[in-house]
Motif scaffolding. Structure first.
Motif, mmCIF file in Angstrom:
data_model
loop_
_atom_site.group_PDB
_atom_site.id
_atom_site.type_symbol
_atom_site.label_atom_id
_atom_site.label_comp_id
_atom_site.label_asym_id
_atom_site.label_seq_id
_atom_site.Cartn_x
_atom_site.Cartn_y
_atom_site.Cartn_z
ATOM 1 N N VAL A 68 0.857 -1.181 0.000
ATOM 2 C CA VAL A 68 0.000 0.000 0.000
ATOM 3 C C VAL A 68 0.895 1.234 0.000
ATOM 4 C CG1 VAL A 68 -1.816 1.277 1.201
ATOM 5 C CG2 VAL A 68 -1.784 -1.234 1.281
ATOM 6 N N GLY A 69 0.792 2.034 -1.046
ATOM 7 C CA GLY A 69 1.583 3.244 -1.152
ATOM 8 C C GLY A 69 0.741 4.478 -0.898
ATOM 9 N N VAL A 70 1.192 5.345 0.002
ATOM 10 C CA VAL A 70 0.508 6.608 0.280
ATOM 11 C C VAL A 70 1.207 7.689 -0.531
ATOM 12 C CG1 VAL A 70 -0.099 8.309 2.038
ATOM 13 C CG2 VAL A 70 -0.151 5.859 2.589
ATOM 14 N N ASN A 71 0.520 8.178 -1.559
ATOM 15 C CA ASN A 71 1.113 9.157 -2.462
ATOM 16 C C ASN A 71 1.250 10.509 -1.767
ATOM 17 O OD1 ASN A 71 2.109 10.425 -4.688
ATOM 18 N ND2 ASN A 71 0.227 10.354 -5.889
ATOM 19 N N CYS A 72 2.468 11.007 -1.673
ATOM 20 C CA CYS A 72 2.727 12.290 -1.013
ATOM 21 C C CYS A 72 2.861 13.439 -2.005
ATOM 22 C CB CYS A 72 3.995 12.180 -0.168
ATOM 23 S SG CYS A 72 3.845 10.985 1.188
ATOM 24 N N VAL A 73 2.507 13.177 -3.250
ATOM 25 C CA VAL A 73 2.586 14.178 -4.312
ATOM 26 C C VAL A 73 1.205 14.346 -4.933
ATOM 27 C CG1 VAL A 73 3.719 14.825 -6.467
ATOM 28 C CG2 VAL A 73 4.952 13.424 -4.787
ATOM 29 N N ALA A 74 0.766 15.571 -5.079
ATOM 30 C CA ALA A 74 -0.519 15.836 -5.740
ATOM 31 C C ALA A 74 -0.298 15.779 -7.248
ATOM 32 C CB ALA A 74 -1.063 17.200 -5.324
ATOM 33 N N GLN B 18 -0.457 6.356 -9.838
ATOM 34 C CA GLN B 18 -1.273 5.185 -10.165
ATOM 35 C C GLN B 18 -0.898 4.651 -11.541
ATOM 36 O OE1 GLN B 18 -3.592 3.396 -8.660
ATOM 37 N NE2 GLN B 18 -4.649 4.594 -7.097
ATOM 38 N N LYS B 19 -0.794 5.544 -12.523
ATOM 39 C CA LYS B 19 -0.473 5.124 -13.890
ATOM 40 C C LYS B 19 0.918 4.509 -13.952
ATOM 41 C CE LYS B 19 -3.321 8.840 -15.824
ATOM 42 N NZ LYS B 19 -3.301 10.128 -16.576
ATOM 43 N N ARG B 20 1.849 5.090 -13.186
ATOM 44 C CA ARG B 20 3.217 4.567 -13.184
ATOM 45 C C ARG B 20 3.240 3.148 -12.631
ATOM 46 N NH1 ARG B 20 5.488 8.274 -9.987
ATOM 47 N NH2 ARG B 20 5.509 9.745 -11.713
ATOM 48 N N TRP B 21 2.488 2.914 -11.562
ATOM 49 C CA TRP B 21 2.412 1.570 -10.990
ATOM 50 C C TRP B 21 1.782 0.590 -11.967
ATOM 51 C CZ3 TRP B 21 1.670 0.115 -5.284
ATOM 52 C CH2 TRP B 21 2.648 0.740 -4.514
ATOM 53 N N GLN B 22 0.750 1.026 -12.639
ATOM 54 C CA GLN B 22 0.075 0.132 -13.579
ATOM 55 C C GLN B 22 0.994 -0.245 -14.739
ATOM 56 O OE1 GLN B 22 -3.456 2.354 -14.497
ATOM 57 N NE2 GLN B 22 -4.393 1.938 -12.517
ATOM 58 N N ARG C 66 -2.720 -6.783 -5.463
ATOM 59 C CA ARG C 66 -1.670 -6.746 -4.444
ATOM 60 C C ARG C 66 -1.091 -5.344 -4.292
ATOM 61 N NH1 ARG C 66 2.908 -10.052 -6.108
ATOM 62 N NH2 ARG C 66 3.739 -9.488 -4.062
ATOM 63 N N TRP C 67 -1.335 -4.449 -5.226
ATOM 64 C CA TRP C 67 -0.772 -3.100 -5.159
ATOM 65 C C TRP C 67 -1.905 -2.097 -5.025
ATOM 66 C CZ3 TRP C 67 3.238 -5.762 -4.778
ATOM 67 C CH2 TRP C 67 3.699 -6.661 -5.739
ATOM 68 N N GLN C 68 -1.741 -1.141 -4.137
ATOM 69 C CA GLN C 68 -2.760 -0.109 -3.954
ATOM 70 C C GLN C 68 -2.087 1.232 -3.702
ATOM 71 O OE1 GLN C 68 -5.341 -0.691 -0.589
ATOM 72 N NE2 GLN C 68 -6.699 1.011 -1.112
ATOM 73 N N VAL C 69 -2.563 2.268 -4.390
ATOM 74 C CA VAL C 69 -2.088 3.631 -4.167
ATOM 75 C C VAL C 69 -3.210 4.442 -3.547
ATOM 76 C CG1 VAL C 69 -1.244 5.755 -5.235
ATOM 77 C CG2 VAL C 69 -0.454 3.541 -6.091
ATOM 78 N N LEU C 70 -2.926 5.083 -2.417
ATOM 79 C CA LEU C 70 -3.886 5.992 -1.781
ATOM 80 C C LEU C 70 -3.492 7.414 -2.173
ATOM 81 C CD1 LEU C 70 -4.128 4.391 1.791
ATOM 82 C CD2 LEU C 70 -5.652 4.052 -0.166
#
Length: 303
Positions: free
Chosen positions: A194-200, A206-210, A218-222
């Motif tokens: 689980v990644g907490v995105n610290c950049v607006a 999300q697109k980079r992870w995909q 198994r991967w989630q971006v908040l």
């Protein structure tokens, strides 16, 4: 010592894993205290440098060069390592030479780094491959992307997956996403990241992870816990920092404080399951100085 020896000596240190103080939410929640890895080069920064330093040694270049802001944890760690290994270093800094140096940049300069200041337009070129190649030729340097990113940055971060063994979920902050993508390669197949995105960034992470990992549960971006953007620290996050300071768990205002803030908000919304959960404390406590927070780690070496 060579740069690789400096890095290996730091990475080999054992760091504690502590229960998150006063956690009363769903499941178990621990914190991997990478902030205790080293007094100056703490957190995930040294892992991101490992592959780049190996690539520099193989390149035959005479120095290293990288990019960052006035309170960059990456530049601070890189300058400390280069000073210990006696490696020439040029830092392309977002800012202006006529302004007083921040404590972070003062440390870097004291440790021997050469500071080159860039305005907004110049600094925006840091992603341009032709510009990076120009700098590499100009300075005879191995160029490290901002934040220690890239394939080389991920190599060392894959080692962090070993420290997450036995957990169902691993939570950490996302800046460039380098640490998370490196860890993803080594995590057990049943572990959720689980990644907490610290950049607006309007969903760019999300697109980079995909692109890198594909569509996978198994991967989630908040994306909703950046607090207004990179480096912003709203009152809610400051309250988190103050609360955990009192519990002897210092947090940095840019990354790990937002992870714990996100965790608490997700728990309050009943969106967490009863699992074994690990938070990666990515260090960066020297950055607390940007907001007048204390205590900060001693930053007295190397002379």
């Amino acid at each position: 010592m060579s740069p690789s020896e400096v890095v290996s000596a730091i990475i080999s240190q054992t760091v504690p894993t502590h229960p998150l103080p006063e956690w009363q939410g769903e499941g178990r929640c621990d914190v991997l205290r990478l902030d205790k890895l080293d007094a100056v080069v703490s957190g995930n920064k040294i892992f991101k440098l490992m592959g780049h330093l190996q690539a520099w040694q193989a390149s035959g270049c005479s120095r290293l060069l990288s990019f960052g802001g006035a309170y960059s944890n990456h530049l601070h760690a890189l300058a400390a390592v280069c000073a210990q290994a006696n490696v020439a270093l040029t830092l392309m800094v977002r800012g202006f030479a006529d302004l007083p140096l921040t404590p972070t940049l003062a440390d870097c300069q004291r440790w021997g780094a050469q500071l080159q200041f860039c305005n907004r337009q110049q600094y925006a070129l840091r992603y341009d491959e032709a510009y990076r190649q120009h700098l590499a030729q100009q300075w005879d340097a191995w160029v490290i992307p901002e934040g220690g990113g890239g394939v080389e940055g991920r190599q060392g971060c894959a080692l962090l997956a070993e420290r997450a063994s036995g957990y169902d979920e691993v939570w950490l902050a996302l800046g460039t996403g380098t640490t998370a993508l490196g860890m993803a390669a080594g995590l057990a197949v049943e572990t959720k990241l689980v990644g907490v995105n610290c950049v607006a960034d309007q969903g760019e992470q999300q697109k980079r992870w995909q692109r890198a990992l594909g569509f996978n549960k198994r991967w989630q971006v908040l994306d909703q816990y950046h607090g207004g953007g990179f480096g912003r620290c709203p009152d809610a996050v400051k309250q988190v920092i103050q609360h955990y300071d009192a519990l002897e768990l210092p947090l940095d205002p840019v990354y790990t404080a937002k992870v714990i803030w996100a965790l608490e908000q997700e728990q309050a919304a009943n969106r967490l399951t009863n699992v074994r959960r690990l938070i990666i404390h990515t260090g960066g406590l020297q950055g607390r100085r940007s907001m007048g927070l204390s205590p900060v780690p001693a930053a007295s070496y190397p002379a």
